[in-house]
Design an enzyme around this catalytic site. Sequence first.
Site, PDB file in Angstrom:
ATOM      1  N   ASP A   1      -3.263   4.119  -2.123  1.00 40.32           N
ATOM      2  CA  ASP A   1      -4.674   4.667  -0.321  1.00 40.32           C
ATOM      3  C   ASP A   1      -4.309   6.189  -0.138  1.00 40.32           C
ATOM      4  OD1 ASP A   1      -5.661   4.644   1.788  1.00 40.32           O
ATOM      5  OD2 ASP A   1      -4.335   4.441   2.654  1.00 40.32           O
TER       6      ASP A   1
ATOM      7  N   LYS B   1      -6.898   7.917  -0.689  1.00 39.78           N
ATOM      8  CA  LYS B   1      -8.443   8.698  -0.251  1.00 39.78           C
ATOM      9  C   LYS B   1      -9.128   9.226  -1.125  1.00 39.78           C
ATOM     10  CE  LYS B   1      -7.806   7.342   4.026  1.00 39.78           C
ATOM     11  NZ  LYS B   1      -5.918   7.064   4.252  1.00 39.78           N
TER      12      LYS B   1
ATOM     13  N   LYS C   1       0.860  -1.418   0.054  1.00 41.19           N
ATOM     14  CA  LYS C   1       0.130   0.149  -0.331  1.00 41.19           C
ATOM     15  C   LYS C   1       1.440   1.036   0.126  1.00 41.19           C
ATOM     16  CE  LYS C   1      -2.766   1.152   3.549  1.00 41.19           C
ATOM     17  NZ  LYS C   1      -2.249   3.219   3.887  1.00 41.19           N
TER      18      LYS C   1
HETATM   19  O1  C5P Z   1       0.635   1.326  10.787  1.00 44.33           O
HETATM   20  P1  C5P Z   1      -1.289   1.355  11.118  1.00 44.33           P
HETATM   21  O2  C5P Z   1      -0.962  -0.549  11.079  1.00 44.33           O
HETATM   22  O3  C5P Z   1      -2.224   1.699  11.710  1.00 44.33           O
HETATM   23  O4  C5P Z   1      -1.552   1.048   9.531  1.00 44.33           O
HETATM   24  C1  C5P Z   1      -2.996   1.727   8.851  1.00 44.33           C
HETATM   25  C2  C5P Z   1      -2.433   2.195   6.908  1.00 44.33           C
HETATM   26  O5  C5P Z   1      -3.808   1.310   7.125  1.00 44.33           O
HETATM   27  C3  C5P Z   1      -1.989   3.144   7.421  1.00 44.33           C
HETATM   28  O6  C5P Z   1      -1.786   3.643   6.434  1.00 44.33           O
HETATM   29  C4  C5P Z   1      -3.724   3.798   7.731  1.00 44.33           C
HETATM   30  O7  C5P Z   1      -2.895   5.635   6.805  1.00 44.33           O
HETATM   31  C5  C5P Z   1      -4.679   3.737   6.738  1.00 44.33           C
HETATM   32  N1  C5P Z   1      -5.698   3.396   6.029  1.00 44.33           N
HETATM   33  C6  C5P Z   1      -6.191   3.034   7.952  1.00 44.33           C
HETATM   34  N2  C5P Z   1      -7.904   3.379   8.181  1.00 44.33           N
HETATM   35  C7  C5P Z   1      -8.314   3.530   7.394  1.00 44.33           C
HETATM   36  C8  C5P Z   1      -8.159   3.636   5.558  1.00 44.33           C
HETATM   37  C9  C5P Z   1      -6.151   3.631   5.857  1.00 44.33           C
HETATM   38  O8  C5P Z   1      -6.085   3.299   8.765  1.00 44.33           O
HETATM   39  N3  C5P Z   1      -9.511   3.675   7.110  1.00 44.33           N
END
Ligand code: C5P
Length: 244
Positions: A59, A61, A32
């Site tokens: 990602d 968004k 990602k």
């Molecule tokens: O470090 P962590 O496992 O929390 O990372 C989660 C990733 O997923 C981050 O890059 C965050 O931007 C992304 N994300 C999220 N929630 C969402 C969509 C994407 O945490 N709804």
Amino acid sequence: MENKLIVSLDVPNLKIAEKLLDELCPLVETFKVGSQLFTAEGPKIIDLIHKKEKKVFLDLKFHDIPHTVAETARVATALGVFMFNVHSAGGFEMMRAATTAAKKEAERLKIKKPLILGVTLLTSFNQQMLTETGVTKKIEEYVLQLAQQAKEAALDGIVASPQELKFLREKLGKDFIMVSPGIRLQVTRYPLSATRFREDDQKRISTPAEAIKDGADYIVVGRPIINTKSPIEAAKKIIKEMKE
Ligand code: C5P
């Protein structure tokens, strides 16, 4: 199960990203790229991942007026990414514009249309934070409404908290793709009966095993892998948990 793990390259530059890629490529199929790395490096990072014959979840968004999102969806499609996302809160018209544009561009280029996901409610939100934005609905109700709109707009799936997967799967059927960030490994604390998670800024979290059991097609993991001494060992551990 290996293919269900998406590793989030939340790092500041190409050099660090490449180091992680080289370490994780034998195990991980999809990476990602979020706003931090894309803002720093642009499409170079997408090309690098493709050169290593791996897939990209872009990602970023997208959330804007339908015309702008449609044009951006066209560009994301031309980059050849495997999936990208838009905010479902951008509305039906915006989501529809994204799918129509991506479909047309993929047909024109004779490539596969990327999967397009609707972000429901960020996993960093809890009920109080949602209420503070002026939304008075309960989290579950609000997430379901956004997910249903995404489905009506012909999106391929959603990004949702692992805590809502079970009930969303029941409501949305089995062909709608569900991707969950907010994944955390349980850390055992003494006394042994007590467990805790290292949550960071995430609020609505689950373990890899629970997310898969509750119907996630993919889980997205960032810090629990990339912020460890051995990202490959952390990824192995997560895949092992997913299989349990
Ligand atoms: O470090 P962590 O496992 O929390 O990372 C989660 C990733 O997923 C981050 O890059 C965050 O931007 C992304 N994300 C999220 N929630 C969402 C969509 C994407 O945490 N709804």
